[in-house]
Design an enzyme around this catalytic site. Structure first.
Site, PDB file in Angstrom:
ATOM      1  N   HIS A 107       0.846  -1.258   0.018  1.00 27.17           N
ATOM      2  CA  HIS A 107       0.017   0.006  -0.047  1.00 27.17           C
ATOM      3  C   HIS A 107       0.820   1.205  -0.065  1.00 27.17           C
ATOM      4  O   HIS A 107       0.660   2.215   0.775  1.00 27.17           O
ATOM      5  CB  HIS A 107      -0.947   0.203   1.343  1.00 27.17           C
ATOM      6  CG  HIS A 107      -2.040  -0.951   1.031  1.00 27.17           C
ATOM      7  ND1 HIS A 107      -2.694  -1.562  -0.086  1.00 27.17           N
ATOM      8  CD2 HIS A 107      -2.825  -1.725   2.185  1.00 27.17           C
ATOM      9  CE1 HIS A 107      -3.392  -2.161   0.361  1.00 27.17           C
ATOM     10  NE2 HIS A 107      -3.494  -2.531   1.519  1.00 27.17           N
ATOM     11  N   HIS A 180      -9.589   2.407   0.431  1.00 27.73           N
ATOM     12  CA  HIS A 180      -9.615   1.222   1.412  1.00 27.73           C
ATOM     13  C   HIS A 180     -10.742   1.269   2.672  1.00 27.73           C
ATOM     14  O   HIS A 180     -10.555   1.047   3.738  1.00 27.73           O
ATOM     15  CB  HIS A 180      -8.151   1.073   2.209  1.00 27.73           C
ATOM     16  CG  HIS A 180      -7.678  -0.454   2.503  1.00 27.73           C
ATOM     17  ND1 HIS A 180      -8.646  -1.100   3.362  1.00 27.73           N
ATOM     18  CD2 HIS A 180      -6.682  -1.080   2.023  1.00 27.73           C
ATOM     19  CE1 HIS A 180      -7.861  -2.492   3.384  1.00 27.73           C
ATOM     20  NE2 HIS A 180      -6.667  -2.035   2.668  1.00 27.73           N
ATOM     21  N   GLU A 322     -11.659  -3.271  -2.663  1.00 27.35           N
ATOM     22  CA  GLU A 322     -10.472  -2.400  -3.198  1.00 27.35           C
ATOM     23  C   GLU A 322     -10.487  -2.481  -4.744  1.00 27.35           C
ATOM     24  O   GLU A 322      -9.850  -3.671  -4.981  1.00 27.35           O
ATOM     25  CB  GLU A 322      -9.402  -2.512  -2.284  1.00 27.35           C
ATOM     26  CG  GLU A 322      -9.576  -2.643  -1.032  1.00 27.35           C
ATOM     27  CD  GLU A 322      -8.342  -3.272  -0.373  1.00 27.35           C
ATOM     28  OE1 GLU A 322      -7.097  -2.987  -0.576  1.00 27.35           O
ATOM     29  OE2 GLU A 322      -8.557  -4.305   0.504  1.00 27.35           O
TER      30      GLU A 322
HETATM   31  C1  GLA Z   1      -5.097  -5.116   2.115  1.00 28.12           C
HETATM   32  C2  GLA Z   1      -4.553  -6.487   2.010  1.00 28.12           C
HETATM   33  C3  GLA Z   1      -4.519  -7.039   3.050  1.00 28.12           C
HETATM   34  C4  GLA Z   1      -3.953  -6.402   4.326  1.00 28.12           C
HETATM   35  C5  GLA Z   1      -4.919  -5.066   4.460  1.00 28.12           C
HETATM   36  C6  GLA Z   1      -4.414  -3.883   5.259  1.00 28.12           C
HETATM   37  O1  GLA Z   1      -6.334  -5.263   1.780  1.00 28.12           O
HETATM   38  O2  GLA Z   1      -5.102  -7.325   0.946  1.00 28.12           O
HETATM   39  O3  GLA Z   1      -3.882  -8.394   3.167  1.00 28.12           O
HETATM   40  O4  GLA Z   1      -2.737  -5.902   4.355  1.00 28.12           O
HETATM   41  O5  GLA Z   1      -4.986  -4.255   3.080  1.00 28.12           O
HETATM   42  O6  GLA Z   1      -4.454  -4.454   6.437  1.00 28.12           O
END
Ligand code: GLA
Length: 358
Positions: A107, A180, A322
């Site tokens: 991210h 997110h 997402e």
């Molecule tokens: C995303 C990832 C997860 C996790 C979250 C944050 O959606 O796919 O594995 O890392 O973000 O906690």
């Protein structure tokens, strides 16, 4: 302003002032966003009886957000999800990124877009909107190219939250922007989302290894990843040896590839819905992205940190949808294209359209 209110949310630990914006939409719809990370702090939506509930998980204050992790409600970038070993090669040059998730980059890195202060412009009206912009300098978090980004959050009169992302670069770069938000259509404090129904026009998904790095594109047919016919998240939630892919991730945390992902263009298409039968709320998903990461909040474990209303984190108390291109796609032949070149415009639109079933 009529349908947008601005307020002071306090300061980050390093002294940056944070401003909040509350947008008032139709039928009691209401959303609060901060310039910090473009975070959606709350999203109020009516149920079948017209009662509004906040359908996203989040925090009460900036200090709680900073004490915690999980990217709740935030804008994600420069690259959503994982990049294996924090490394990729473009035109023969290897770029090394910060490894903030074990051996991998997640991210956007150490300080992703979720922790930046964005510039905000308000567009008041019947469909109030916030236009957030951020200039991500060349080399920030190791990524090449000055990237100019604009994200518009709009509350539409048809009870939709529309998110439109645009970006341009002055050097070839990789890009995968998303939001997110952690949805629970029964209200953020209503418990598990495992009884929510999900439908997705996804024929394939990405199988991942134990570090959640994609390995290969697999068919959903005959697996718990088949949501082409609507079913509850609980139905095939086989986090045991019946399904190693689910077991490794502790639940759904996979990239679902839409049926025509190989021919994706900029057209926004209907891709499915999430529904909660108790409240009657339904959220339809429209996007022009080739895929969606479905994350059933398997890392949302009680770590002692407070969520809104003093709630503790709990697994599967929300689900993220997402919309994006494929994680780690620059490191895999045959995955989606995630390259942005000078002269091109990255355009991503995602719509969460709410309705109620009587
Ligand atoms: C995303 C990832 C997860 C996790 C979250 C944050 O959606 O796919 O594995 O890392 O973000 O906690």
């Amino acid at each position: 302003m009529k349908n947008i209110q601005t307020f002071c949310m306090g300061k980050t630990a390093d002294g940056r002032a944070v401003t909040g914006y509350t947008l008032y939409g139709t039928a009691g719809m209401k959303m609060t966003v901060s310039d910090l990370g473009g975070v959606i702090w709350s999203l109020l939506v009516p149920d079948a009886q017209g009662r509004v509930s906040d359908v996203v998980a989040g925090y009460d204050c900036v200090a709680d957000l900073e004490a915690s992790s999980g990217y709740l409600g935030a804008l994600i970038g420069r690259f959503g999800n994982r990049i294996a070993k924090g490394s990729f090669t473009l035109d023969g040059k290897t770029y090394t990124l910060y490894q903030n998730d074990g051996n991998n980059h997640l991210h956007g890195g150490k300080v992703g877009y979720d922790s930046r202060i964005w510039n905000v412009r308000c567009e008041d009206g019947e469909e109030p909107a916030l236009i957030l912009s951020y200039l991500s300098p060349d080399g920030e978090e190791g990524y090449p190219g000055n990237l100019s980004i604009q994200v518009t959050y709009r509350l539409r009169a048809d009870m939709a939250l529309e998110i439109h992302y645009e970006a341009t670069t002055d050097q070839k770069t990789v890009l995968n922007l998303t939001n997110h938000s952690y949805f629970n259509l029964g209200g953020f404090a209503s418990g598990t989302i495992l009884d929510h129904t999900l439908m997705l026009d996804a024929t394939q998904y990405l199988e991942t290894d134990e570090e959640l790095i994609p390995q290969r594109i697999a068919d959903v047919d005959g697996t718990p990843f088949d949501f082409r016919a609507a079913k509850t998240l609980r139905r095939d939630f086989w986090v045991d040896d019946r399904c190693p892919a689910l077991q490794l991730a502790g639940g759904y945390d996979h990239c679902f590839c839409f049926s025509d992902w190989q021919h994706a263009d900029k057209t926004v298409r209907y891709r499915g819905y999430l529904q909660d039968d108790v409240s009657g709320r339904r959220m339809e998903l429209y996007t022009n992205q080739p895929a969606v990461q479905v994350y059933s909040a398997n890392f949302l474990e009680d770590d002692g940190n407070r969520l809104k209303g003093g709630l503790h984190k709990s697994k599967q108390s929300a689900v993220c949808l997402e919309t994006q291109c494929m994680p780690d796609s620059m490191n895999h032949e045959g995955f989606t294209d995630c390259i942005l070149r000078p002269g091109q415009i990255y355009e991503h639109t995602t719509v969460f359209l709410f309705s109620v079933e009587p």
